[in-house]
Motif scaffolding. Structure first.
Motif, PDB file in Angstrom:
ATOM      1  N   ASP A   1      44.611  81.653  29.827  1.00 58.73           N
ATOM      2  CA  ASP A   1      44.642  82.862  30.650  1.00 58.73           C
ATOM      3  C   ASP A   1      43.955  82.685  32.000  1.00 58.73           C
ATOM      4  O   ASP A   1      43.986  83.585  32.836  1.00 58.73           O
ATOM      5  CB  ASP A   1      44.039  84.057  29.906  1.00 58.73           C
ATOM      6  N   THR A   2      43.316  81.525  32.222  1.00 60.75           N
ATOM      7  CA  THR A   2      42.703  81.256  33.533  1.00 60.75           C
ATOM      8  C   THR A   2      43.005  79.827  33.959  1.00 60.75           C
ATOM      9  O   THR A   2      43.236  78.940  33.127  1.00 60.75           O
ATOM     10  CB  THR A   2      41.174  81.443  33.503  1.00 60.75           C
TER      11      THR A   2
ATOM     12  N   GLY B   1      43.655  84.058  37.258  1.00 61.96           N
ATOM     13  CA  GLY B   1      44.556  84.161  36.130  1.00 61.96           C
ATOM     14  C   GLY B   1      45.611  83.079  36.179  1.00 61.96           C
ATOM     15  O   GLY B   1      46.161  82.768  37.240  1.00 61.96           O
ATOM     16  N   SER B   2      45.892  82.446  35.042  1.00 66.15           N
ATOM     17  CA  SER B   2      46.932  81.422  34.998  1.00 66.15           C
ATOM     18  C   SER B   2      48.288  82.077  35.272  1.00 66.15           C
ATOM     19  O   SER B   2      48.463  83.284  35.083  1.00 66.15           O
ATOM     20  CB  SER B   2      46.939  80.733  33.633  1.00 66.15           C
TER      21      SER B   2
ATOM     22  N   ASP C   1      49.487  75.199  30.525  1.00 64.99           N
ATOM     23  CA  ASP C   1      48.915  76.536  30.336  1.00 64.99           C
ATOM     24  C   ASP C   1      49.780  77.382  29.408  1.00 64.99           C
ATOM     25  O   ASP C   1      49.270  78.199  28.639  1.00 64.99           O
ATOM     26  CB  ASP C   1      48.743  77.239  31.687  1.00 64.99           C
TER      27      ASP C   1
ATOM     28  N   LYS D   1      37.768  77.805  34.121  1.00 57.42           N
ATOM     29  CA  LYS D   1      38.450  78.083  32.853  1.00 57.42           C
ATOM     30  C   LYS D   1      37.374  78.333  31.816  1.00 57.42           C
ATOM     31  O   LYS D   1      36.187  78.118  32.057  1.00 57.42           O
ATOM     32  CB  LYS D   1      39.329  76.906  32.424  1.00 57.42           C
TER      33      LYS D   1
ATOM     34  N   PHE E   1      49.814  83.886  32.413  1.00 62.68           N
ATOM     35  CA  PHE E   1      49.105  85.140  32.123  1.00 62.68           C
ATOM     36  C   PHE E   1      49.521  86.240  33.105  1.00 62.68           C
ATOM     37  O   PHE E   1      49.676  87.396  32.722  1.00 62.68           O
ATOM     38  CB  PHE E   1      47.593  84.908  32.217  1.00 62.68           C
ATOM     39  N   VAL E   2      49.740  85.843  34.367  1.00 66.74           N
ATOM     40  CA  VAL E   2      50.069  86.821  35.410  1.00 66.74           C
ATOM     41  C   VAL E   2      51.557  87.167  35.422  1.00 66.74           C
ATOM     42  O   VAL E   2      51.937  88.339  35.566  1.00 66.74           O
ATOM     43  CB  VAL E   2      49.634  86.287  36.797  1.00 66.74           C
TER      44      VAL E   2
END
Length: 420
Positions: A186-187, A192-193, A180, A320, A196-197
């Protein structure tokens, strides 16, 4: 004798079908590539050289009904493979959450991100390994009132297989975290991946932490051959990702290269883990090879359907963004097959997909081609190879063993008919 006939049957099927997918690995020049992606056990390499990928494809397509007719009751009363090991999966989920606790709270939160209730996924790989354990004549231990599953030798072996399932899942999740970051996703699994988080740095560290915990658990199994197998898997994951990132135009448009990369990125983990189950159980070389072949072909079928779903699925069902591969410039089987029918698609692929117009053109060619259908057919052929491996295991009258083997055979069909 019955087992010898069964093993000979799978070898004949694999040797006798030379008219398979012409884009697949050349049996003259590349026989050694995919079958050497494992540590040898005794005469394994010699046997595996006769079980070449490229010769396996056409014969098994014609024998699909025959393979599954041997378990006719599967159609009438299909098992839910996941329900057969639900209690153990729950136990493993609890242990995984405990194993990824770190002294630094932030690292703990990151490491357990995809092990939390509700986002842990279906635990596909642990399910396969637990079913393989049963399929190889390992009885289920009597459930203990506590989390301890110790006592008899049988219970100890089952516990070791559960540990292997946990190790495999930690390696898998670690690879997702790293992927990721590399893909700037981002997912993941509908949320949320982690990158991303919490950011790329923490996501990378969380993946490294999971790998370190997996190594500690792996060492506790005290089996050097199994340690070597799983260490090789980690090497394969890195190799596959590197192949995807750094490649020439010709290799990017090569089905042989794509299948090699797919083995490294997806199938190596499940195939070598299945083989490790057999080794821990003290099974013969032949049984270990069959377990490996099941996992290898199941993993390839799984990824091929993933490639189809990237074009036909929706973001909601996949967890995703759909079209994520082509948007990142990753060329997968449907596009490769479409390129055979429409060579002009090669120019678009070479130009890249940063331009949305090129994505639309590629999708237009894909829609006019048989790329999706041919990818499904290739997935089906690998699913049938996996089923053949299970059907070639030594015969057993144990009902639990037979039920587990039916579930593994059913899983090959679940994989190629799934929608997410």
């Amino acid at each position: 004798m019955l087992f010898s006939r069964g093993f000979s049957r799978i070898a004949r099927n694999l040797r006798g079908s030379s008219n398979g997918c012409r884009c697949f690995l050349s049996c003259r020049d590349q026989n050694h590539q995919l079958h050497n992606y494992q540590s040898p056990i005794s005469s394994t390499d010699t046997v595996l050289r006769s079980l070449t990928f490229s010769k396996a494809l056409s014969a098994l397509y014609s024998t699909r009904q025959q393979i599954h007719h041997q378990s006719s009751s599967v159609i009438e009363d299909q098992l839910d493979p996941f329900s057969l090991v639900a209690d153990e999966l729950s136990h493993i989920a609890h242990r995984l959450r405990a194993m990824v606790v770190a002294e630094v709270p932030k690292l703990s939160s990151a490491a357990e991100y995809f092990f939390k209730m509700g986002v842990e996924g279906k635990r596909f790989r642990p399910t396969v390994l637990l079913l393989m354990s049963k399929a190889l004549n390992v009885p289920i231990p009597v459930s203990a009132p506590t989390n301890e599953l110790g006592g008899t030798l049988t219970t100890e072996l089952r516990s070791r297989h559960q540990s292997l399932a946990e190790i495999t899942e930690m390696i898998h999740v670690a690879s997702l975290l790293h992927d990721d970051v590399l893909d700037d996703a981002d997912t993941r699994r509908g949320i949320g991946s982690l990158n991303f988080v919490m950011g790329n740095k923490l996501a990378v560290l969380a993946g490294d932490f999971l790998l370190s915990r997996a190594c500690v658990a792996l060492a506790s199994l005290k089996n050097t051959e199994v340690v070597s197998l799983l260490a090789t898997v980690v090497e394969h994951l890195v190799t596959g990702e590197t192949m995807q990132m750094t490649t020439t135009s010709d290799k990017r448009c090569s089905m042989e290269y794509y299948m090699e990369k797919t083995y490294y990125k997806t199938a190596s983990l499940i195939s070598n883990s299945c083989k490790a189950v057999a080794l821990l159980a003290g099974q013969t070389t032949e049984v270990a090879i069959l377990a490996f072949e099941y996992g290898k072909n199941l993993g390839l079928a799984y990824q091929l359907i993933d490639d189809v779903l990237d074009f036909t699925g929706t973001s909601a069902s996949l967890g995703k963004g759909s079209l994520s591969d082509i948007s990142q410039g990753i060329v997968t089987a449907p596009i490769l097959f479409a390129m055979e029918e429409f060579p002009q698609l090669r120019t678009i692929v070479d130009e890249g997909f940063d331009n949305r117009a090129n994505v639309d053109l590629a999708l237009e060619y894909l829609g006019k081609s048989r790329g999706i259908q041919r990818t499904k057919e290739l997935a089906m052929k690998h699913a049938n190879l996996a089923a053949t491996a299970i059907n070639s295991l030594p015969e057993s009258n144990d009902e639990e063993v037979k039920k587990s083997r039916r579930a593994l055979a059913d899983l090959t069909q679940i994989v190629i008919t799934r929608t997410k």
